[in-house]
Structures are given as C-alpha cells and as structure tokens.
Design an enzyme around this catalytic site. Structure first.
Site, PDB file in Angstrom:
ATOM      1  N   ARG A   6       0.841  -1.203   0.000  1.00 64.51           N
ATOM      2  CA  ARG A   6       0.000   0.000   0.000  1.00 64.51           C
ATOM      3  C   ARG A   6       0.879   1.257   0.000  1.00 64.51           C
ATOM      4  O   ARG A   6       0.554   2.251  -0.648  1.00 64.51           O
ATOM      5  CB  ARG A   6      -0.911  -0.022   1.232  1.00 64.51           C
ATOM      6  CG  ARG A   6      -1.995   1.035   1.199  1.00 64.51           C
ATOM      7  CD  ARG A   6      -2.935   0.940   2.383  1.00 64.51           C
ATOM      8  NE  ARG A   6      -3.551  -0.368   2.472  1.00 64.51           N
ATOM      9  CZ  ARG A   6      -3.730  -1.046   3.607  1.00 64.51           C
ATOM     10  NH1 ARG A   6      -3.356  -0.531   4.765  1.00 64.51           N
ATOM     11  NH2 ARG A   6      -4.294  -2.231   3.597  1.00 64.51           N
ATOM     12  N   TYR A  38      -0.567 -20.402   9.904  1.00 65.01           N
ATOM     13  CA  TYR A  38       0.538 -20.078   8.987  1.00 65.01           C
ATOM     14  C   TYR A  38       0.123 -20.366   7.547  1.00 65.01           C
ATOM     15  O   TYR A  38       0.312 -19.533   6.652  1.00 65.01           O
ATOM     16  CB  TYR A  38       1.785 -20.877   9.367  1.00 65.01           C
ATOM     17  CG  TYR A  38       2.978 -20.611   8.489  1.00 65.01           C
ATOM     18  CD1 TYR A  38       3.745 -19.461   8.660  1.00 65.01           C
ATOM     19  CD2 TYR A  38       3.349 -21.502   7.481  1.00 65.01           C
ATOM     20  CE1 TYR A  38       4.851 -19.205   7.857  1.00 65.01           C
ATOM     21  CE2 TYR A  38       4.450 -21.251   6.675  1.00 65.01           C
ATOM     22  CZ  TYR A  38       5.198 -20.108   6.870  1.00 65.01           C
ATOM     23  OH  TYR A  38       6.283 -19.856   6.070  1.00 65.01           O
ATOM     24  N   LYS A  42      -0.311 -17.556   4.509  1.00 65.60           N
ATOM     25  CA  LYS A  42       0.448 -17.640   3.257  1.00 65.60           C
ATOM     26  C   LYS A  42      -0.491 -17.754   2.058  1.00 65.60           C
ATOM     27  O   LYS A  42      -0.226 -17.197   0.990  1.00 65.60           O
ATOM     28  CB  LYS A  42       1.444 -18.793   3.307  1.00 65.60           C
ATOM     29  CG  LYS A  42       2.540 -18.603   4.347  1.00 65.60           C
ATOM     30  CD  LYS A  42       3.289 -17.288   4.124  1.00 65.60           C
ATOM     31  CE  LYS A  42       4.413 -17.088   5.108  1.00 65.60           C
ATOM     32  NZ  LYS A  42       5.203 -15.879   4.808  1.00 65.60           N
ATOM     33  N   ILE A  71      13.984 -23.910   2.849  1.00 67.91           N
ATOM     34  CA  ILE A  71      15.245 -23.263   2.500  1.00 67.91           C
ATOM     35  C   ILE A  71      16.200 -23.383   3.682  1.00 67.91           C
ATOM     36  O   ILE A  71      15.860 -22.991   4.799  1.00 67.91           O
ATOM     37  CB  ILE A  71      15.026 -21.776   2.143  1.00 67.91           C
ATOM     38  CG1 ILE A  71      13.977 -21.619   1.036  1.00 67.91           C
ATOM     39  CG2 ILE A  71      16.345 -21.112   1.768  1.00 67.91           C
ATOM     40  CD1 ILE A  71      14.317 -22.277  -0.281  1.00 67.91           C
TER      41      ILE A  71
END
Length: 138
Positions: A6, A38, A42, A71
C-alpha cells in the site's frame, strides 16, 4: 506485505509502473501442515498478490508472489532441525525429489527475474521455488 505494498503503490504509479513481489510459501498451497494459521496467512498473501496484480495492471504495476519450499542456511530453522531432530529433517528431505533443501540464493534469483524487464509480461503469478517439494498442481 499488505502495508508495504500500500505504501509503495503511489510511488510506483508516479514513476509510471514497477514491480511488487511478495514472499509467501508452499505452505500457502498445502493444508497438511500442523500450522493452520501459517498456511492460511500464506494462502491469503497469494490471493492478495493476484488481486493486486489485477487491480494495478492498468497503472503498469506488476505484482507477483514467490512461494519457496524448505530453504536451508547457516543458523536457520532447517539447520537447527538437522542438528536437533535429524529424523524429522530427514523425513522432510525425503519429500524433495532433488534430494536437497533450497538455498536463499535460489529464491533471490526468482525474485530478481520477476523484478526484471525480462518478466515484463508476468503478473499475478505465484512462482514456486521448491525443487518439486510441493506436489500439487496449483
């Protein structure tokens, strides 16, 4: 992500366009994890990105999302898990056909591409960067 987007939209509009890239997760595509809040957050970010892409396209602003898989990096969650709960780490690793977890640089490369002019016709996309960890079609 919502507030930052925004904030930058007027700046991007003033310069005639640009690119916003949100970082979500493959968890946004999956409901099998024991972390429903979670996963929902997402998934909401993926949806928000698509809606923004649609709304901002006339202004030349592209909005995309990157959904990384697991990751691993020094000091990160997956390295800690590898040291503290090797059985769970190995069970997750077994779900990745490439036989390894991802690297931060691999996610960064996807972001750089989406931000570049080479992706000038790419908007509203969620790019999964996970070595086929997530098995769904969407």
């Amino acid at each position: 992500s919502v507030r930052a987007s925004r904030q930058v939209v007027p700046w991007l509009d003033a310069q005639g366009g640009g690119s916003i890239i949100h970082i979500s997760s493959i968890s946004g595509h999956d409901v099998s994890l024991p972390m429903p809040a979670y996963c929902a957050a997402k998934a909401a970010l993926i949806s928000h990105s698509k809606c923004m892409a649609n709304n901002l396209a006339p202004q030349g602003i592209r909005v995309n999302c990157v959904a990384p898989g697991s990751i691993e990096f020094p000091g990160g969650f997956w390295e800690q898990l590898k040291n503290d709960d090797r059985a769970f780490y190995d069970s997750v690793l077994a779900t990745v056909p490439s036989g390894r977890l991802g690297k931060p640089e691999e996610v960064a490369n996807a972001v750089v591409f989406l931000a570049s002019e080479k992706a000038s016709w790419v908007s509203g996309v969620t790019l999964t960067v996970d070595g086929v960890q997530h098995k769904g079609n969407l």
